[in-house]
Scaffold this motif. Sequence first.
Motif, PDB file in Angstrom:
ATOM      1  N   ALA A  25       0.977  -1.665   0.037  1.00 12.59           N
ATOM      2  CA  ALA A  25      -0.079   0.072  -0.238  1.00 12.59           C
ATOM      3  C   ALA A  25       0.856   0.975   0.265  1.00 12.59           C
ATOM      4  N   LYS A  26       1.810   1.201   0.932  1.00  9.27           N
ATOM      5  CA  LYS A  26       2.880   2.438   0.944  1.00  9.27           C
ATOM      6  C   LYS A  26       3.256   2.543  -0.524  1.00  9.27           C
ATOM      7  N   LYS A  27       3.960   1.483  -1.565  1.00  3.99           N
ATOM      8  CA  LYS A  27       4.305   1.911  -2.803  1.00  3.99           C
ATOM      9  C   LYS A  27       3.181   2.258  -3.803  1.00  3.99           C
ATOM     10  N   GLY A  28       1.707   2.070  -3.422  1.00  2.06           N
ATOM     11  CA  GLY A  28       0.948   2.549  -4.187  1.00  2.06           C
ATOM     12  C   GLY A  28       0.381   3.575  -4.075  1.00  2.06           C
ATOM     13  N   CYS A  29       0.694   4.181  -2.765  1.00  3.01           N
ATOM     14  CA  CYS A  29       0.739   5.366  -2.297  1.00  3.01           C
ATOM     15  C   CYS A  29       1.713   6.455  -3.202  1.00  3.01           C
ATOM     16  N   MET A  30       3.079   6.074  -2.400  1.00  2.00           N
ATOM     17  CA  MET A  30       4.400   6.732  -3.801  1.00  2.00           C
ATOM     18  C   MET A  30       3.743   6.913  -4.370  1.00  2.00           C
ATOM     19  N   GLU A  31       3.015   6.196  -6.142  1.00  2.00           N
ATOM     20  CA  GLU A  31       2.745   5.750  -7.359  1.00  2.00           C
ATOM     21  C   GLU A  31       1.731   6.905  -6.814  1.00  2.00           C
ATOM     22  N   VAL A  32       0.282   7.264  -6.114  1.00  2.00           N
ATOM     23  CA  VAL A  32      -0.360   8.499  -6.793  1.00  2.00           C
ATOM     24  C   VAL A  32       0.394   9.966  -6.481  1.00  2.00           C
ATOM     25  N   TYR A  33       0.758   9.973  -5.489  1.00  2.00           N
ATOM     26  CA  TYR A  33       1.338  10.805  -4.938  1.00  2.00           C
ATOM     27  C   TYR A  33       2.666  11.637  -6.113  1.00  2.00           C
ATOM     28  N   LYS A  34       2.941  10.532  -7.077  1.00  2.00           N
ATOM     29  CA  LYS A  34       3.859  10.860  -8.527  1.00  2.00           C
ATOM     30  C   LYS A  34       2.616  11.925  -9.020  1.00  2.00           C
ATOM     31  N   LYS A  35       1.397  10.471  -9.039  1.00  2.00           N
ATOM     32  CA  LYS A  35       0.661  11.907 -10.743  1.00  2.00           C
ATOM     33  C   LYS A  35      -0.186  13.285  -9.572  1.00  2.00           C
ATOM     34  N   GLN A  36       0.120  13.133  -8.246  1.00  2.00           N
ATOM     35  CA  GLN A  36      -0.809  14.397  -7.301  1.00  2.00           C
ATOM     36  C   GLN A  36       0.101  15.315  -7.918  1.00  2.00           C
ATOM     37  N   ARG A  37       1.590  14.805  -7.666  1.00  2.00           N
ATOM     38  CA  ARG A  37       3.046  16.099  -7.768  1.00  2.00           C
ATOM     39  C   ARG A  37       2.588  16.547  -9.475  1.00  2.00           C
ATOM     40  N   GLU A  38       2.887  15.385 -10.236  1.00  2.90           N
ATOM     41  CA  GLU A  38       2.372  15.993 -11.428  1.00  2.90           C
ATOM     42  C   GLU A  38       1.563  16.916 -12.152  1.00  2.90           C
ATOM     43  N   THR A  39       0.464  16.654 -11.698  1.00  4.17           N
ATOM     44  CA  THR A  39      -0.543  17.133 -11.986  1.00  4.17           C
ATOM     45  C   THR A  39      -0.749  18.673 -11.438  1.00  4.17           C
ATOM     46  N   LEU A  40      -0.895  18.539 -10.296  1.00  5.32           N
ATOM     47  CA  LEU A  40      -0.211  20.270  -9.540  1.00  5.32           C
ATOM     48  C   LEU A  40       0.979  20.909 -10.711  1.00  5.32           C
ATOM     49  N   GLU A  41       1.837  20.376 -11.119  1.00  6.70           N
ATOM     50  CA  GLU A  41       3.410  20.754 -11.453  1.00  6.70           C
ATOM     51  C   GLU A  41       2.202  22.148 -13.256  1.00  6.70           C
ATOM     52  N   SER A  42       1.716  21.166 -13.382  1.00  4.23           N
ATOM     53  CA  SER A  42       1.169  21.014 -14.786  1.00  4.23           C
ATOM     54  C   SER A  42       0.544  22.316 -14.741  1.00  4.23           C
ATOM     55  N   TYR A  43      -0.656  21.672 -13.557  1.00  4.62           N
ATOM     56  CA  TYR A  43      -1.475  22.763 -13.759  1.00  4.62           C
ATOM     57  C   TYR A  43      -0.809  24.756 -13.432  1.00  4.62           C
ATOM     58  N   PHE A  44       0.220  24.615 -12.422  1.00  8.97           N
ATOM     59  CA  PHE A  44       0.666  25.703 -11.996  1.00  8.97           C
ATOM     60  C   PHE A  44       1.713  26.538 -12.522  1.00  8.97           C
ATOM     61  N   LYS A  45       2.112  25.268 -13.488  1.00 11.58           N
ATOM     62  CA  LYS A  45       2.077  26.096 -15.086  1.00 11.58           C
ATOM     63  C   LYS A  45       1.961  26.821 -16.101  1.00 11.58           C
ATOM     64  N   GLU A  46       0.733  26.244 -16.414  1.00  8.71           N
ATOM     65  CA  GLU A  46      -0.106  26.225 -17.126  1.00  8.71           C
ATOM     66  C   GLU A  46      -0.693  28.118 -16.617  1.00  8.71           C
ATOM     67  N   ILE A  47      -0.853  28.647 -15.567  1.00  8.41           N
ATOM     68  CA  ILE A  47      -1.492  29.045 -14.884  1.00  8.41           C
ATOM     69  C   ILE A  47      -0.155  30.540 -14.606  1.00  8.41           C
ATOM     70  N   LYS A  48       1.035  29.739 -15.108  1.00  2.40           N
ATOM     71  CA  LYS A  48       2.318  30.709 -14.775  1.00  2.40           C
ATOM     72  C   LYS A  48       2.374  31.486 -16.114  1.00  2.40           C
ATOM     73  N   VAL A  49       2.181  30.789 -17.127  1.00  2.00           N
ATOM     74  CA  VAL A  49       2.262  30.981 -18.724  1.00  2.00           C
ATOM     75  C   VAL A  49       1.355  31.833 -19.090  1.00  2.00           C
ATOM     76  N   GLY A  50      -0.409  31.458 -18.447  1.00  2.00           N
ATOM     77  CA  GLY A  50      -0.871  32.658 -18.695  1.00  2.00           C
ATOM     78  C   GLY A  50      -0.757  34.072 -18.480  1.00  2.00           C
ATOM     79  N   LEU A  51       0.362  34.010 -16.987  1.00  2.00           N
ATOM     80  CA  LEU A  51       0.573  35.025 -16.492  1.00  2.00           C
ATOM     81  C   LEU A  51       1.476  35.610 -17.542  1.00  2.00           C
ATOM     82  N   GLU A  52       2.017  35.381 -17.619  1.00  2.00           N
ATOM     83  CA  GLU A  52       3.190  35.884 -18.163  1.00  2.00           C
ATOM     84  C   GLU A  52       2.942  37.075 -19.899  1.00  2.00           C
ATOM     85  N   ASN A  53       1.903  36.766 -19.778  1.00  3.04           N
ATOM     86  CA  ASN A  53       1.452  36.444 -21.941  1.00  3.04           C
ATOM     87  C   ASN A  53       0.030  37.693 -21.415  1.00  3.04           C
TER      88      ASN A  53
END
Lengths: 269, 244
Positions: free
Chosen positions: B215-243
């Motif tokens: 279960a701990k190993k599974g949680c780490m995989e979920v964590y990775k997906k959560q972080r990826e989603t957060l990072e790409s979401y806030f990157k989009e916002i940042k790009v939006g702001l720069e424009n």
Amino acid sequence: MSNIVPSIKKRHIMALAESGKRIDGRGLTDMRKLEIRTNVLDKAEGSATVKLGDTYVIAGIKFEIGDPFPDIPNEGVISVNAEFLPLASPTFESGPPDERAIELARIVDRAFRGAKMINTQRLCIIPGKKVWIVWVDIFILDHCGNLIDASALASLCALMTTKMPRTEVIENEVKVLNEYVPLPISNLPITITLAKIGDKLFVDPSLDEEEVMDCRISVAFVEKNGQEHICAMQKGGPGILTPEELMRAVEIAKVKSQELRKIVLSGGE
Amino acid sequence: MGIRKLISEDGLRIDGRRLDEIRPIRFKIGVLKNADGSAYVEWGKTKILVGVYGPREAHPKHLAVPDRCIVQARYHMAPFSVEERKSPAPSRREIELSKVIREALEPAIFVEMFPRTTIDIFAEVLQADGSTRCATISAASLALADAGIPMRDLVSSIAVAKVEDQIVLDVKDEEDKHGSADMPIAIMPSKNVITLIQMDGMLTYEEFKKAFELAKKGCMEVYKKQRETLESYFKEIKVGLENV
């Protein structure tokens, strides 16, 4: 404001625990004095009271003929309910069961179900049509901490002494006879709850300890084929557990549940 | 119980997964306009929408606590989320799950930063195919982040089960129904602490330890997906702001 007293108490409890002591004089893995009485009511098919320290719980068993669940047409049903009576604590209010009562009933139920404690196939009256519904009603009479273990124990002891009515089926009509057989019980799941305060674990927490705990962990064990099995587990409260604390809790619960099972089998002494 | 086996001879599960394989998980952040934070998750066939409001004034007022915010959570299943229509009234199961979900998320929130307020988490299960509490917790922690609520860590959650004497990761509906044990857990991955654990069924101590590690190993995989989603979401916002 409202947190000053508990935070002083918490410091005191944690300081004592450093030397393995508790405010009521127990060691960290000691349970409070236990008193079990069974068959305390005549109208219920089974009943028991449990006093765990000053915590006082009664469980009563009633039978009702009902319809089976469609996915298990040949099995009877066990239904566990808990009522936190307003007479049991200034913090309990009358009204339908709140999340605390629902969680408690579901933890007790899960341990029985996980352990396959009752042979539900033997509760079938007419396959696919009529089965016994066994109602387990837990009433909290005095709340002085660790309601989960006291309730699980009261329910278990009530079920162990329950007499099940015999039935006769004549042309699809169920006739309840005035004869009884014991409930088909195959094993005895025992739930042990530990409170986490700081980095210490306290078996059978008192109300004082529950008020300041970070969280609690309940673990139920049952013996099957000569081996102990975990049959239910639940963390409660908004705190955290480290993996080491969880493992330690499970190990302590294993030992304590075996001790408690011996007491239950010897008639509650 | 059906005759159909849940694990094939070559060790594959009914949906073709290996024993330690999670289903495809897709998170989306910022999906609701009104909520302060929101997230949507598709976890296999499980679909859940989470909205977060707060910190905001507590109603009724007596709920408010002077030195921290309270956290409230509502886990609710839509009537059409399951095979047979579920009554929309909250069931005992939903009331218990709302409690454990709240208690799984609260340790991650810096509640002492917002005295006298409430943070409300609302989760709607639109389609249920097992592990709904785990998907709710994982998506809710993204919704909390989207609401800008300061947190110690994300909370990542997954369920393990014992199916036909094997320990499997990320439980699907049929595996939960016909399996012999089910254990959902939630952790704060970078702190290595547990915020939710429940178990029903039967496990030996050794099986439990094995299940917990998986279960701990599974949680780490979920964590990775959560972080990826957060990072790409806030990157989009940042790009939006720069424009701008």
